[in-house]
Design a protein around this motif. Sequence first.
Motif, mmCIF file in Angstrom:
data_model
loop_
_atom_site.group_PDB
_atom_site.id
_atom_site.type_symbol
_atom_site.label_atom_id
_atom_site.label_comp_id
_atom_site.label_asym_id
_atom_site.label_seq_id
_atom_site.Cartn_x
_atom_site.Cartn_y
_atom_site.Cartn_z
ATOM 1 N N LYS A 321 0.842 -1.198 0.000
ATOM 2 C CA LYS A 321 0.000 0.000 0.000
ATOM 3 C C LYS A 321 0.875 1.246 0.000
ATOM 4 C CE LYS A 321 -3.630 2.290 2.713
ATOM 5 N NZ LYS A 321 -4.407 2.709 1.575
ATOM 6 N N ARG A 322 0.562 2.201 -0.882
ATOM 7 C CA ARG A 322 1.286 3.470 -0.929
ATOM 8 C C ARG A 322 0.724 4.417 0.125
ATOM 9 N NH1 ARG A 322 1.033 5.715 -6.980
ATOM 10 N NH2 ARG A 322 2.621 7.111 -6.122
ATOM 11 N N PRO A 323 1.601 5.158 0.827
ATOM 12 C CA PRO A 323 1.067 6.235 1.668
ATOM 13 C C PRO A 323 0.335 7.246 0.800
ATOM 14 C CG PRO A 323 3.384 5.809 2.160
ATOM 15 C CD PRO A 323 3.057 5.043 0.919
ATOM 16 N N ASP A 324 -0.747 7.788 1.314
ATOM 17 C CA ASP A 324 -1.465 8.825 0.568
ATOM 18 C C ASP A 324 -0.669 10.123 0.511
ATOM 19 O OD1 ASP A 324 -3.955 7.377 0.003
ATOM 20 O OD2 ASP A 324 -4.240 7.427 2.176
ATOM 21 N N LEU A 325 0.062 10.414 1.591
ATOM 22 C CA LEU A 325 0.725 11.723 1.680
ATOM 23 C C LEU A 325 1.965 11.645 2.545
ATOM 24 C CD1 LEU A 325 0.715 14.871 1.350
ATOM 25 C CD2 LEU A 325 -0.768 14.943 3.385
ATOM 26 N N PHE A 326 3.018 12.320 2.111
ATOM 27 C CA PHE A 326 4.194 12.547 2.964
ATOM 28 C C PHE A 326 4.311 14.050 3.168
ATOM 29 C CE2 PHE A 326 8.437 13.159 4.408
ATOM 30 C CZ PHE A 326 8.822 11.972 5.021
ATOM 31 N N ILE A 327 4.291 14.472 4.436
ATOM 32 C CA ILE A 327 4.393 15.893 4.760
ATOM 33 C C ILE A 327 5.837 16.213 5.138
ATOM 34 C CG2 ILE A 327 3.535 17.790 6.172
ATOM 35 C CD1 ILE A 327 1.018 16.159 6.711
ATOM 36 N N VAL A 328 6.462 17.055 4.352
ATOM 37 C CA VAL A 328 7.828 17.524 4.607
ATOM 38 C C VAL A 328 7.743 18.788 5.457
ATOM 39 C CG1 VAL A 328 9.952 18.399 3.565
ATOM 40 C CG2 VAL A 328 8.663 16.564 2.441
ATOM 41 N N ALA A 329 8.415 18.811 6.592
ATOM 42 C CA ALA A 329 8.352 19.955 7.502
ATOM 43 C C ALA A 329 9.751 20.519 7.731
ATOM 44 C CB ALA A 329 7.729 19.533 8.828
ATOM 45 N N LEU A 330 9.871 21.858 7.656
ATOM 46 C CA LEU A 330 11.156 22.546 7.810
ATOM 47 C C LEU A 330 11.054 23.521 8.971
ATOM 48 C CD1 LEU A 330 11.803 23.260 4.016
ATOM 49 C CD2 LEU A 330 12.668 21.357 5.385
ATOM 50 N N GLY A 331 11.687 23.191 10.102
ATOM 51 C CA GLY A 331 11.642 24.035 11.286
ATOM 52 C C GLY A 331 10.691 23.509 12.330
ATOM 53 N N ASP A 332 10.889 23.958 13.563
ATOM 54 C CA ASP A 332 10.128 23.440 14.700
ATOM 55 C C ASP A 332 8.629 23.685 14.556
ATOM 56 O OD1 ASP A 332 12.497 22.595 15.767
ATOM 57 O OD2 ASP A 332 12.687 24.246 17.192
ATOM 58 N N GLU A 333 8.238 24.917 14.183
ATOM 59 C CA GLU A 333 6.814 25.222 14.067
ATOM 60 C C GLU A 333 6.163 24.387 12.966
ATOM 61 O OE1 GLU A 333 5.486 29.303 14.085
ATOM 62 O OE2 GLU A 333 7.379 29.958 14.959
ATOM 63 N N ALA A 334 6.880 24.235 11.862
ATOM 64 C CA ALA A 334 6.342 23.439 10.758
ATOM 65 C C ALA A 334 6.221 21.966 11.145
ATOM 66 C CB ALA A 334 7.234 23.596 9.528
ATOM 67 N N LYS A 359 15.297 16.180 9.408
ATOM 68 C CA LYS A 359 16.236 16.065 8.293
ATOM 69 C C LYS A 359 16.012 17.184 7.277
ATOM 70 C CE LYS A 359 17.128 11.097 8.542
ATOM 71 N NZ LYS A 359 17.093 9.809 7.822
ATOM 72 N N SER A 360 16.931 17.287 6.335
ATOM 73 C CA SER A 360 16.873 18.337 5.325
ATOM 74 C C SER A 360 15.725 18.105 4.354
ATOM 75 C CB SER A 360 18.189 18.391 4.554
ATOM 76 O OG SER A 360 18.334 17.200 3.775
ATOM 77 N N LEU A 361 15.392 19.149 3.589
ATOM 78 C CA LEU A 361 14.353 19.033 2.565
ATOM 79 C C LEU A 361 14.674 17.898 1.602
ATOM 80 C CD1 LEU A 361 11.926 20.035 0.904
ATOM 81 C CD2 LEU A 361 13.459 21.700 -0.169
ATOM 82 N N LYS A 362 15.916 17.830 1.162
ATOM 83 C CA LYS A 362 16.318 16.815 0.195
ATOM 84 C C LYS A 362 16.143 15.410 0.776
ATOM 85 C CE LYS A 362 20.115 15.713 -2.973
ATOM 86 N NZ LYS A 362 21.487 16.105 -3.414
ATOM 87 N N GLY A 381 8.246 28.123 6.893
ATOM 88 C CA GLY A 381 7.769 29.390 7.449
ATOM 89 C C GLY A 381 6.813 30.119 6.542
ATOM 90 N N ASP A 382 7.104 30.188 5.239
ATOM 91 C CA ASP A 382 6.223 30.890 4.305
ATOM 92 C C ASP A 382 4.849 30.240 4.250
ATOM 93 O OD1 ASP A 382 8.289 32.599 3.753
ATOM 94 O OD2 ASP A 382 8.866 31.593 1.859
ATOM 95 N N GLU A 383 4.822 28.940 4.213
ATOM 96 C CA GLU A 383 3.538 28.227 4.128
ATOM 97 C C GLU A 383 2.716 28.456 5.397
ATOM 98 O OE1 GLU A 383 6.187 26.787 1.157
ATOM 99 O OE2 GLU A 383 6.471 26.824 3.336
ATOM 100 N N LEU A 384 3.393 28.462 6.544
ATOM 101 C CA LEU A 384 2.682 28.728 7.800
ATOM 102 C C LEU A 384 2.105 30.125 7.817
ATOM 103 C CD1 LEU A 384 5.101 27.070 10.383
ATOM 104 C CD2 LEU A 384 2.845 26.236 9.723
ATOM 105 N N ALA A 385 2.873 31.085 7.283
ATOM 106 C CA ALA A 385 2.430 32.484 7.290
ATOM 107 C C ALA A 385 1.171 32.682 6.444
ATOM 108 C CB ALA A 385 3.552 33.402 6.800
ATOM 109 N N ARG A 386 1.123 32.049 5.264
ATOM 110 C CA ARG A 386 -0.040 32.259 4.396
ATOM 111 C C ARG A 386 -1.159 31.239 4.621
ATOM 112 N NH1 ARG A 386 3.846 30.296 0.413
ATOM 113 N NH2 ARG A 386 3.124 28.311 -0.503
ATOM 114 N N GLY A 387 -0.887 30.169 5.393
ATOM 115 C CA GLY A 387 -1.914 29.193 5.718
ATOM 116 C C GLY A 387 -2.222 28.221 4.609
#
Length: 414
Positions: A321-334, A359-362, A381-387
């Motif tokens: 089974k494939r995961p539906d989604l992988f969420i990449v997070a950069l920084g503590d808040e993310a 880990k890094s984005l890559k 950070g940018d994504e968090l700011a704009r929602g």
Amino acid sequence: MAISGIKGFNDILPGEVETWQTIEKTARRVFSCYGFSEIRVPILEKTELFCRSIGDATDIVEKEMYSFVDKGENKVTMRPEGTASVMRAFIEHKLYAADPVNKLYYMGPMFRYERPQKGRYRQFHQIGCEVTGVTDPRIDAQLLTMLCHFFGELGLTEPQLQINSLGCPECRPVYRQALQAFLRERLDQLCDDCRRRYATNPLRALDCKSAGCKEATVGAPSVLEHLCAGCDDHFARTRGYLDALGTGYGINERMVRGLDYYTRTTFELVTGLLGSQSAVAAGGRYDGLVSDLGGPAIPGIGFAMGVERVALLLADQKFSKRPDLFIVALGDEAQLEAFRLCGALQRKGFAVEIDYEGKSLKSQMRRADKLNARYSMVIGGDELARGTAPLKTMDTGNPAEVALSAEAIGALLG
């Protein structure tokens, strides 16, 4: 020194277990269409159950059962097959009192001490079905059709149905005498096992894999030529009903069963893809078994299939089974937001993965690729700011901007 597993007792690992789950899920779905209900019976039974049902002169009872005396001085056995246990439960709980017609299926491990080989192990797994209370050959044809339907749903066309009749307590003794008379002149050609079984179970020589036994039984009398009128009519009508349902089959006059309780219709699904282990499913009618085990005179018919062998036939197919989604997070808040979204989406029934090590984005994108996720989302950070954040289809790379809410993301994941 590391402790290894016991020979013939195998682990079923991720990557393999998905195939097994597909087999089990397909069985449940197909069997339910034919009115079957699941029954779960214990692994450990009284040894007497298998001696009485399978037969003292069978290989299973003589050489293969895992039997021991427990701390209460009871002789117990790890079940070598499922039918006897299901019939024991059928009798003990008086399932016949409400309705003698029962359609039951089971799944689980069985145990026999024999030489492990591909598709045949000391702990092996079976899926089986049993029908009680019906003598009409329509149920024989329907059960066989259901078994072929199951393999078709798995996309397997290679196993071919072979059928035979073993007669009944009235006509089988006559055939046994004819076969014994034939083998008496060829005893020196038989293997040690078949010579030993000559007096008690001579039919087993017909399906022995020994070259000497194969040669010795060429021209042996056919069981189909010794059927009584009732058995001959039952077999003819079974074939007629199979024809009516469009279920293909071949007649194998040499087919016998290793268990003593079988009567009349016997069958196997065989394939040439597994070497000498050609049968992937087998069974037959056992009209006297329930009464032999102390129950009422109720007929029965059933089959069992080897899950390991079915899985081997599906080895080229991928069921992970494939995961539906992988969420990449950069920084503590993310990372906190990704963790929150992951939990909310999982509660909605979506398979979601995140990184736990910062880990890094890559590196995180490599992990998403390795898991073969359907979608990925990068939150910083940018994504968090704009929602909002881009939800990217991994197969095409096409992004779609979506609000950082489980409802919005779930709507796009489908």
